[in-house]
Design an enzyme around this catalytic site. Structure first.
Site, PDB file in Angstrom:
ATOM      1  N   LYS A  10       0.899  -1.031  -0.131  1.00 48.17           N
ATOM      2  CA  LYS A  10       0.077   0.038   0.024  1.00 48.17           C
ATOM      3  C   LYS A  10       0.978   1.217   0.009  1.00 48.17           C
ATOM      4  CE  LYS A  10      -3.878  -2.485   2.610  1.00 48.17           C
ATOM      5  NZ  LYS A  10      -4.682  -2.221   3.863  1.00 48.17           N
ATOM      6  N   PHE A  58     -15.272   4.889   8.020  1.00 40.50           N
ATOM      7  CA  PHE A  58     -14.154   5.414   7.364  1.00 40.50           C
ATOM      8  C   PHE A  58     -13.743   4.991   6.003  1.00 40.50           C
ATOM      9  CE2 PHE A  58     -13.756   1.272   9.773  1.00 40.50           C
ATOM     10  CZ  PHE A  58     -13.212   0.496   8.820  1.00 40.50           C
ATOM     11  N   ARG A  91      -1.059 -14.434   4.812  1.00 45.01           N
ATOM     12  CA  ARG A  91      -1.768 -13.642   5.856  1.00 45.01           C
ATOM     13  C   ARG A  91      -0.863 -13.813   7.397  1.00 45.01           C
ATOM     14  NH1 ARG A  91      -6.452 -10.525   4.875  1.00 45.01           N
ATOM     15  NH2 ARG A  91      -7.195 -10.993   7.085  1.00 45.01           N
ATOM     16  N   THR A  97      -5.037  -7.385  11.111  1.00 44.11           N
ATOM     17  CA  THR A  97      -5.530  -6.102  10.388  1.00 44.11           C
ATOM     18  C   THR A  97      -5.178  -4.884  11.169  1.00 44.11           C
ATOM     19  OG1 THR A  97      -7.550  -7.221   9.472  1.00 44.11           O
ATOM     20  CG2 THR A  97      -7.487  -4.985   9.576  1.00 44.11           C
ATOM     21  N   ARG A 108       2.796  -6.247   9.395  1.00 45.74           N
ATOM     22  CA  ARG A 108       2.031  -5.141  10.041  1.00 45.74           C
ATOM     23  C   ARG A 108       2.158  -4.521  11.458  1.00 45.74           C
ATOM     24  NH1 ARG A 108      -4.019  -7.283   7.609  1.00 45.74           N
ATOM     25  NH2 ARG A 108      -3.978  -6.293   5.617  1.00 45.74           N
ATOM     26  N   HIS A 125      -1.945  -5.425   1.631  1.00 48.84           N
ATOM     27  CA  HIS A 125      -3.033  -6.137   1.601  1.00 48.84           C
ATOM     28  C   HIS A 125      -2.682  -7.292   1.346  1.00 48.84           C
ATOM     29  CE1 HIS A 125      -7.038  -7.469   0.525  1.00 48.84           C
ATOM     30  NE2 HIS A 125      -6.278  -7.997  -0.624  1.00 48.84           N
TER      31      HIS A 125
HETATM   32  P1  IDP Z   1      -7.653  -7.196   6.076  1.00 47.05           P
HETATM   33  O1  IDP Z   1      -6.843  -6.095   5.155  1.00 47.05           O
HETATM   34  O2  IDP Z   1      -6.762  -7.715   7.117  1.00 47.05           O
HETATM   35  O3  IDP Z   1      -8.236  -8.402   5.039  1.00 47.05           O
HETATM   36  P2  IDP Z   1     -10.304  -6.105   6.318  1.00 47.05           P
HETATM   37  O4  IDP Z   1     -11.367  -6.294   7.406  1.00 47.05           O
HETATM   38  O5  IDP Z   1     -10.731  -6.770   4.790  1.00 47.05           O
HETATM   39  O6  IDP Z   1      -8.863  -6.612   6.714  1.00 47.05           O
HETATM   40  O7  IDP Z   1     -10.187  -4.510   5.994  1.00 47.05           O
HETATM   41  C1  IDP Z   1      -9.723  -3.782   4.635  1.00 47.05           C
HETATM   42  C2  IDP Z   1      -8.839  -2.632   5.520  1.00 47.05           C
HETATM   43  O8  IDP Z   1      -9.455  -1.790   6.096  1.00 47.05           O
HETATM   44  C3  IDP Z   1      -7.807  -3.185   6.370  1.00 47.05           C
HETATM   45  O9  IDP Z   1      -6.800  -3.637   5.911  1.00 47.05           O
HETATM   46  C4  IDP Z   1      -7.449  -1.703   7.167  1.00 47.05           C
HETATM   47  O10 IDP Z   1      -6.843  -0.873   6.223  1.00 47.05           O
HETATM   48  C5  IDP Z   1      -8.957  -0.875   6.905  1.00 47.05           C
HETATM   49  N1  IDP Z   1      -9.551  -1.426   8.320  1.00 47.05           N
HETATM   50  C6  IDP Z   1     -10.393  -2.460   8.483  1.00 47.05           C
HETATM   51  N2  IDP Z   1     -10.774  -2.526   9.816  1.00 47.05           N
HETATM   52  C7  IDP Z   1     -10.771  -1.305  10.293  1.00 47.05           C
HETATM   53  C8  IDP Z   1     -10.896  -0.582  11.507  1.00 47.05           C
HETATM   54  O11 IDP Z   1     -11.711  -1.001  12.255  1.00 47.05           O
HETATM   55  N3  IDP Z   1     -10.518   0.848  11.670  1.00 47.05           N
HETATM   56  C9  IDP Z   1      -9.848   1.485  10.548  1.00 47.05           C
HETATM   57  N4  IDP Z   1      -9.473   0.730   9.357  1.00 47.05           N
HETATM   58  C10 IDP Z   1      -9.715  -0.472   9.208  1.00 47.05           C
HETATM   59 MG    MG Z   2      -9.722  -8.338   3.837  1.00 50.48          MG
END
Ligand code: IDP
Ligand code: MG
Length: 167
Positions: A10, A58, A91, A97, A108, A125
């Protein structure tokens, strides 16, 4: 079982010059890179990629983040990795996350942060499951950009195609 998974470095990862570190970490897995490119992300691509987050408060900031407007670096690096249990292994290496909950030695955990606007800037990601991987790889790459036949393709005749070639 062999799988393919989409990885995006990213804009925060690029701004912090972490590409080398991240690729080194990923190389420990002995998975193979089967596609790679640098992409300028449109609003549409960002929204489609994160469509499962569209009801989150967000969401606009998340799109700004992926597009690079938050970091003044309008690009991401997109890669497809292939090999045994690729999804789970990447992962694991990426970590949780939320970068504050991620294992400290994970990518991360090492490099991510939570911004004052509340978006998790978590550097990479990586696809969550086979279904997501298929959707995401097809969204980010065309068949000819992936050097293995990972999904079925079909031939299509396009007439009066205008394309840019080197002058
Ligand atoms: P992942 O990237 O670990 O698969 P996802 O739930 O698919 O997680 O969320 C996509 C992206 O959205 C995350 O990588 C992160 O950048 C952002 N994100 C997810 N949940 C939150 C949150 O609760 N607060 C702020 N940003 C979040
Ligand atoms: Mg995801």
């Amino acid at each position: 079982m062999n799988q393919q998974t989409l990885i995006l470095i990213k804009p925060d990862g690029l701004v912090k010059s972490l590409t080398g570190n991240i690729l080194t970490r990923l190389s420990e897995t002995k998975l193979e890179i089967i596609a790679a490119k640098v992409v300028q992300v449109s609003r549409e691509l960002a929204a489609e990629h994160y469509r499962h987050m569209k009801d989150q408060p967000f969401f606009p900031e998340l799109l700004d983040y992926l597009q690079g407007t938050l970091h003044n670096r309008r690009k991401v690096m997109a890669l497809v990795y292939w090999g045994d249990s690729a999804i789970q292994r990447v992962r694991q290496l990426a970590g949780a996350t939320n970068p504050e909950e991620a294992e400290p030695t994970s990518i991360r955990g090492s490099y991510g942060r939570i911004t004052s606007k509340g978006v998790y800037e978590n550097v990479i990601h990586t696809s969550g499951c086979e279904e997501d991987a298929e959707r995401e790889i097809k969204l980010w790459f065309e068949p000819k950009e992936v050097i293995m036949d990972v999904y079925p393709t079909r031939q299509e005749t396009v007439e009066k195609l205008v394309r840019t070639v080197w002058a």
